[in-house]
Design an enzyme around this catalytic site. Structure first.
Site, PDB file in Angstrom:
ATOM      1  N   ASP A 303       6.591  -7.685  14.971  1.00  0.00           N
ATOM      2  CA  ASP A 303       5.559  -8.085  13.759  1.00  0.00           C
ATOM      3  C   ASP A 303       6.388  -8.818  12.732  1.00  0.00           C
ATOM      4  O   ASP A 303       7.480  -8.281  12.300  1.00  0.00           O
ATOM      5  CB  ASP A 303       5.019  -6.702  13.357  1.00  0.00           C
ATOM      6  N   ASP A 340      -9.898  -1.100  -2.287  1.00  0.00           N
ATOM      7  CA  ASP A 340      -8.904  -1.200  -1.281  1.00  0.00           C
ATOM      8  C   ASP A 340      -7.577  -0.802  -1.651  1.00  0.00           C
ATOM      9  O   ASP A 340      -6.804  -0.992  -2.413  1.00  0.00           O
ATOM     10  CB  ASP A 340      -8.816  -2.939  -1.000  1.00  0.00           C
ATOM     11  N   PHE A 370     -10.613  -3.259   6.315  1.00  0.00           N
ATOM     12  CA  PHE A 370     -10.110  -4.527   7.019  1.00  0.00           C
ATOM     13  C   PHE A 370      -9.838  -3.976   8.600  1.00  0.00           C
ATOM     14  O   PHE A 370      -9.358  -2.950   8.918  1.00  0.00           O
ATOM     15  CB  PHE A 370      -8.746  -4.649   6.394  1.00  0.00           C
ATOM     16  N   ALA A 372      -8.700  -5.571  12.556  1.00  0.00           N
ATOM     17  CA  ALA A 372      -7.918  -6.707  12.896  1.00  0.00           C
ATOM     18  C   ALA A 372      -8.773  -7.584  13.767  1.00  0.00           C
ATOM     19  O   ALA A 372      -8.282  -8.733  13.843  1.00  0.00           O
ATOM     20  CB  ALA A 372      -7.015  -5.937  14.129  1.00  0.00           C
ATOM     21  N   GLU A 373      -9.963  -7.188  14.163  1.00  0.00           N
ATOM     22  CA  GLU A 373     -10.881  -7.907  15.004  1.00  0.00           C
ATOM     23  C   GLU A 373     -11.818  -8.946  13.832  1.00  0.00           C
ATOM     24  O   GLU A 373     -11.817 -10.129  14.166  1.00  0.00           O
ATOM     25  CB  GLU A 373     -12.208  -7.301  15.492  1.00  0.00           C
ATOM     26  N   MET A 376     -10.947  -9.018   7.856  1.00  0.00           N
ATOM     27  CA  MET A 376     -11.421  -9.275   6.362  1.00  0.00           C
ATOM     28  C   MET A 376     -11.532  -8.075   5.866  1.00  0.00           C
ATOM     29  O   MET A 376     -11.920  -7.030   6.869  1.00  0.00           O
ATOM     30  CB  MET A 376     -12.914 -10.029   6.547  1.00  0.00           C
ATOM     31  N   SER A 377     -11.712  -7.609   4.760  1.00  0.00           N
ATOM     32  CA  SER A 377     -12.357  -6.330   4.088  1.00  0.00           C
ATOM     33  C   SER A 377     -13.178  -6.914   2.820  1.00  0.00           C
ATOM     34  O   SER A 377     -13.352  -8.076   2.673  1.00  0.00           O
ATOM     35  CB  SER A 377     -11.100  -5.671   3.664  1.00  0.00           C
ATOM     36  N   LYS A 389     -12.860 -10.603   1.326  1.00  0.00           N
ATOM     37  CA  LYS A 389     -11.659 -11.265   1.446  1.00  0.00           C
ATOM     38  C   LYS A 389     -10.902 -10.948   2.643  1.00  0.00           C
ATOM     39  O   LYS A 389     -11.036 -10.225   3.295  1.00  0.00           O
ATOM     40  CB  LYS A 389     -10.808 -10.803  -0.156  1.00  0.00           C
ATOM     41  N   ASP A 516      -1.639  -0.809  17.470  1.00  0.00           N
ATOM     42  CA  ASP A 516      -0.186  -1.378  18.065  1.00  0.00           C
ATOM     43  C   ASP A 516      -0.258  -0.403  19.615  1.00  0.00           C
ATOM     44  O   ASP A 516       0.876  -0.833  20.353  1.00  0.00           O
ATOM     45  CB  ASP A 516       1.009  -1.065  17.363  1.00  0.00           C
TER      46      ASP A 516
END
Length: 674
Positions: A303, A340, A370, A372-373, A376-377, A389, A516
Site C-alpha cells: 500500500d 469525518d 468513506f 473503497a467502492e 467518497m465521503s 468529497k 484488505d
C-alpha cells in the site's frame, strides 16, 4: 519494535537446554528425527557390548568400545542440545507473555447495566466498558469511544497507541491497558482462543509444524540413512567372504560417519531459530511455512499510504474551480469533513482554523462514511442538500449522475496537484463541484534504496493506491517501485495477486483494514498490522506487532536467510562426509587389503585412531555449527545464481577441506594414546 535482542546463550536457557538434551533421549522423541534415532540405536548397541563383553566376545575391546559409546552418546546429546537451545529461546519469550496474561475483571454490559465478571467468563459477542487504568479483558473491537492504550506487554514499545471506533485502528488485544479515556469493546474471541493465547502457543513451539521443504529434506535424509544402513549391514558378510573381520562398533562407526548426522542434528534447530528470528523482529508468524514462503517471494504488493509514504496526508490548500471562490470551497470542504474522523477529514478543519477563516460548518445531517467502492465521503444535510468529497473521478461521476456539469479547469488543477505528488480531493454539493483539497504526503526516506535491494534479489514491487494515475506515477517514480495500480479497490489487489500467482510466482502483501482481509488471505505471505482490524489479523499468516508495513522487507530477508542456512548446512554436511570416507574406509580394510593404503591420503596414525578421529570430528562439528544454525548465514541481497555459487564455494569446498584438517589434527592427539 523492541530494540533488545535476546542473547543466544543466556545462562537459564543453556542450563535448561542441557537438561532437555537428556530428556530428549527418550526413543519416542528421537524417532521424530530418523537420522539421529539410528545413531541412538547404534549407541545403545555399543553400550550393551560394553556392559556384557562376554556375551558379545569383546573382552579385549572394552576400552575401544567404551570410547566409541561415549563419542556416539555425545553426538546425540549435541544434536538434542541444538534443538533444545532453539526451543528454549521461544519458551523464554512465551514465559514473558504468560506473565502478562492475567485473569482480570471486566465491566460487562448486561441488559443496559454493568456487571463485574471475570475475564474468563467473557464470550465472543459480549460488550464491555474499559476505563482509564483498567486492563482490556479480551481481544475485541472498539465500538464506541477513543482511548490511548499501552500495548507494551505485547509489542515491547512503551509509547501508547490510539484506539478508536471505526476505521482500521479499532482492534484491541487482551492484556493491554487503557491509559486514558474510556472505550466500549465487543469481545471477538472465546477463552483460550485469544491473540495472546495463540502467540504463546506459537513462540513456545507447541503449535510448530514442519514446513513442506523441511519435510522434503527430512525425507531425503531418511532415504540416505536407509540406503547407508543397507550398505553397512550387507558389508559385514561380504567382507567375511574375503576373509576380513569387521567388528560391530567399527560398522556402527562407519554408518554414523556415512549418514548425514550434521544436518540431521541441526535441521530442527534451523527451523525453530528461523521462526525465532522473525519473532525477535516483533513479527508473529502463524506457521513456519509462512516464514519459509517469504524466502521464495517473487512479488511484493505494498500500500502506498503508511508503507511507502508516511501516510499523514494532510490538507495543505483549498483550490476553487469554475466560478466558485476560495471561501465557498473552504466552507463546503469543512461541511463535508465536520463528522469525518479520519486524519484527512480532521486536517481539513485544522487548515480552516489555521487560516483564521470565519467558517461555521453545518453539522446537522447523516454522515456518509468513506467506502473503497465509492471512494467518497460526506454528509446529507437535513435541508436535503448532499455534500461529497473524494477522488476527483468519483466525484465527477457522482455530479454527472445528478445532471451537473464539470468545471473546465478541474482536470488542469487536479493534474497540477498530482504532478507535484499530492492527492487532489474534489468537493461537490449536489450537481456542482466547488473546488479541490490538496492533500500532501511524502515518501519515507531510504525507500528507493530498499526497493533497489529487492530488485537485486529478483523481487518485483507493486504499489497499490487509491490515487489517480498521475499522482500514483509521481509517487512510484520517486519511490522507485517497479509497477503501480492507481485508483485501487480491494478487488484489484486480489486480481493482481491471482495474476502473479497464475504465472507461478509467490506473492507477499501487507494490510491492516477489513477491506484488505481477502487479499491477505489470497497472498502466499500476508502480513497484517497489529493495530489493524481483527478481520485482517485473522486472514493473514503473519502479524507485525509494531504495525510497521515496511517490515515485510525484513521478513523476506529472514525467510531467504532461513532457506540459505538450511541449504548451506546441508551442503556442508554432505561435503564433509567425503573426508570421513577417506578416514574410516581405509582404516577398516588396510590390514587385509594393503593396496587400500593409497586412499589414506591424510596419513592417519592407525586404523583405530582413524576411526575414533572421524567419530570425534563428526560429534564436535555439531556444537561448533550451532551458532551458525541459530544466527543464520549472513544474508546479502544478490541474485540466486550468485548466491548459489557463493554458497557452493564457501560451504561446499569448505565442507570438504575442513574435515581433512580437523580429522588430521584430532588424529595427532588420539594417536598419542592409541
Amino acid at each position: 519494535m523492541s530494540g533488545q535482542r535476546k542473547s543466544m546463550l543466556s545462562g537459564g536457557i543453556a542450563k535448561q537446554a542441557l537438561k532437555d538434551s537428556f530428556m530428549k533421549l527418550n526413543p519416542a522423541v528421537m524417532m521424530k528425527n530418523p537420522v539421529m534415532f539410528v545413531v541412538e540405536v547404534g549407541t545403545f548397541v555399543v553400550l550393551l557390548m560394553v556392559l556384557f563383553p562376554s556375551y558379545f566376545h569383546t573382552e579385549g575391546r572394552i576400552g575401544f568400545n567404551l570410547t566409541v559409546f561415549l563419542i556416539l552418546l555425545f553426538t546425540v546429546l549435541f544434536a538434542n542440545f541444538a534443538e533444545a537451545l532453539a526451543e528454549g529461546r521461544g519458551k523464554a519469550q512465551a514465559d514473558t507473555l504468560k506473565k502478562s496474561k492475567k485473569d482480570t475483571t471486566a465491566n460487562k454490559i448486561v441488559g443496559g447495566e454493568i456487571k463485574v465478571v471475570s475475564s474468563a467468563e467473557l464470550r465472543k459477542g459480549d460488550v464491555v466498558i474499559v476505563s482509564q487504568g483498567e486492563m482490556i479483558p479480551g481481544d475485541g473491537e472498539v465500538i464506541e469511544g477513543l482511548a490511548s492504550v499501552d500495548e507494551s506487554a505485547i509489542t515491547g514499545e512503551s509509547a501508547p497507541v490510539i484506539k478508536e471506533a471505526g476505521g482500521d485502528f479499532s482492534s484491541v488485544t487482551g492484556g493491554t491497558r487503557v491509559v486514558s479515556d474510556q472505550i466500549k469493546v465487543m469481545i471477538k474471541s472465546d477463552p483460550g482462543e485469544s491473540f495472546l493465547d495463540r502467540m504463546i502457543s506459537l513462540v513456545e513451539g507447541a503449535a510448530r509444524q514442519k514446513t513442506p521443504n523441511e519435510i522434503a529434506l527430512n525425507t531425503l535424509l531418511t532415504t540416505l540413512t536407509l540406503i547407508f544402513l543397507i550398505v553397512v549391514v550387507t558389508l559385514a558378510p561380504i567382507a567375511k567372504h574375503f576373509g576380513i573381520s569387521l567388528d560391530i562398533p567399527v560398522l556402527i562407526s562407519l554408518l554414523v560417519c556415512l549418514i548425514p548426522t550434521t544436518i540431521g542434528g541441526l535441521l530442527s534447530a534451523i527451523g525453530i531459530a528461523g521462526m525465532d528470528r522473525v519473532t525477535q523482529f516483533n513479527v508473529l508468524a502463524m506457521s513456519g511455512k509462512a516464514v519459509e514462503a517469504s524466502g521464495d517471494i517473487n512479488t511484493i504488493i505494498l500500500d502506498k499510504t503508511g508503507t511507502i509514504t508516511f501516510g499523514n496526508r494532510m490538507a495543505s490548500q483549498f483550490i476553487p474551480v469554475g466560478d466558485a471562490d476560495y471561501e465557498e470551497t473552504a466552507y463546503w470542504a469543512a461541511v463535508s469533513s465536520v463528522k469525518d474522523e479520519t486524519p484527512e477529514g480532521r486536517s481539513v478543519l485544522e487548515l480552516v482554523k489555521k487560516q483564521s477563516m470565519e467558517v461555521h460548518p453545518e453539522a446537522d445531517g447523516e454522515f456518509i462514511e468513506f467506502r473503497a467502492e465509492t471512494r467518497m465521503s460526506g454528509i446529507d444535510l437535513v435541508d436535503g442538500r448532499h455534500v461529497r468529497k473524494g477522488a476527483v473521478d468519483a466525484v465527477k461521476r457522482w455530479v454527472q449522475a445528478q445532471g451537473g456539469s464539470i468545471p473546465a479547469d478541474l482536470d488542469m488543477e487536479s493534474d497540477k496537484i498530482a504532478s507535484e505528488g499530492g492527492t487532489p480531493l474534489a468537493v461537490a454539493v449536489d450537481s456542482r463541484i466547488y473546488g479541490l483539497i490538496h492533500l500532501k504526503d511524502t515518501v519515507k526516506p531510504g525507500m528507493k534504496e530498499r526497493f533497489d535491494q529487492l530488485r537485486q534479489m529478483g523481487i518485483k514491487t507493486i504499489m497499490c493506491t487509491g490515487d489517480n494515475p498521475l499522482t500514483a506515477a509521481t509517487i512510484a517514480r520517486e519511490a522507485g517501485v517497479d509497477d503501480f495500480i492507481a485508483e485501487s479497490k480491494p478487488e484489484d489487489k486480489i486480481a493482481v495477486i491471482r495474476r502473479e500467482q497464475a504465472e507461478g510466482k509467490l506473492v507477499a502483501m501487507t494490510g491492516d483494514g477489513t477491506n484488505d482481509a481477502p487479499a491477505l488471505a489470497q497472498a502466499d505471505v500476508g502480513l497484517a498490522m497489529n493495530s489493524g482490524t481483527a478481520a485482517a489479523k485473522e486472514a493473514a499468516n503473519m502479524v507485525d506487532l509494531d504495525s510497521d508495513p515496511t517490515k515485510i522487507i525484513e521478513v523476506v530477508a529472514i525467510g531467504k536467510q532461513l532457506l540459505m542456512t538450511r541449504g548451506a548446512l546441508t551442503t556442508f554436511s554432505i561435503a564433509n562426509d567425503v573426508a570421513k570416507y577417506f578416514a574410516i574406509i581405509p582404516a577398516m580394510f588396510m590390514a587385509a587389503i594393503p593396496e587400500m593404503n593409497v586412499l589414506n591420503v591424510m596419513k592417519l596414525g592407525s586404523p583405530l585412531s582413524a576411526i575414533l578421529s572421524a567419530l570425534i570430528f563428526n560429534a564436535v562439528i555439531i556444537p561448533l555449527l550451532i551458532p551458525l544454525a541459530m544466527k543464520g548465514v549472513a544474508y546479502k541481497p544478490i541474485s540466486s545464481s550468485r548466491l548459489l555459487s557463493r554458497n557452493l564455494l564457501i560451504f561446499g569446498l569448505g565442507g570438504v577441506i575442513a574435515p581433512f584438517i580437523g580429522i588430521k589434527l584430532i588424529d595427532l592427539v588420539v594417536h598419542l594414546w592409541i
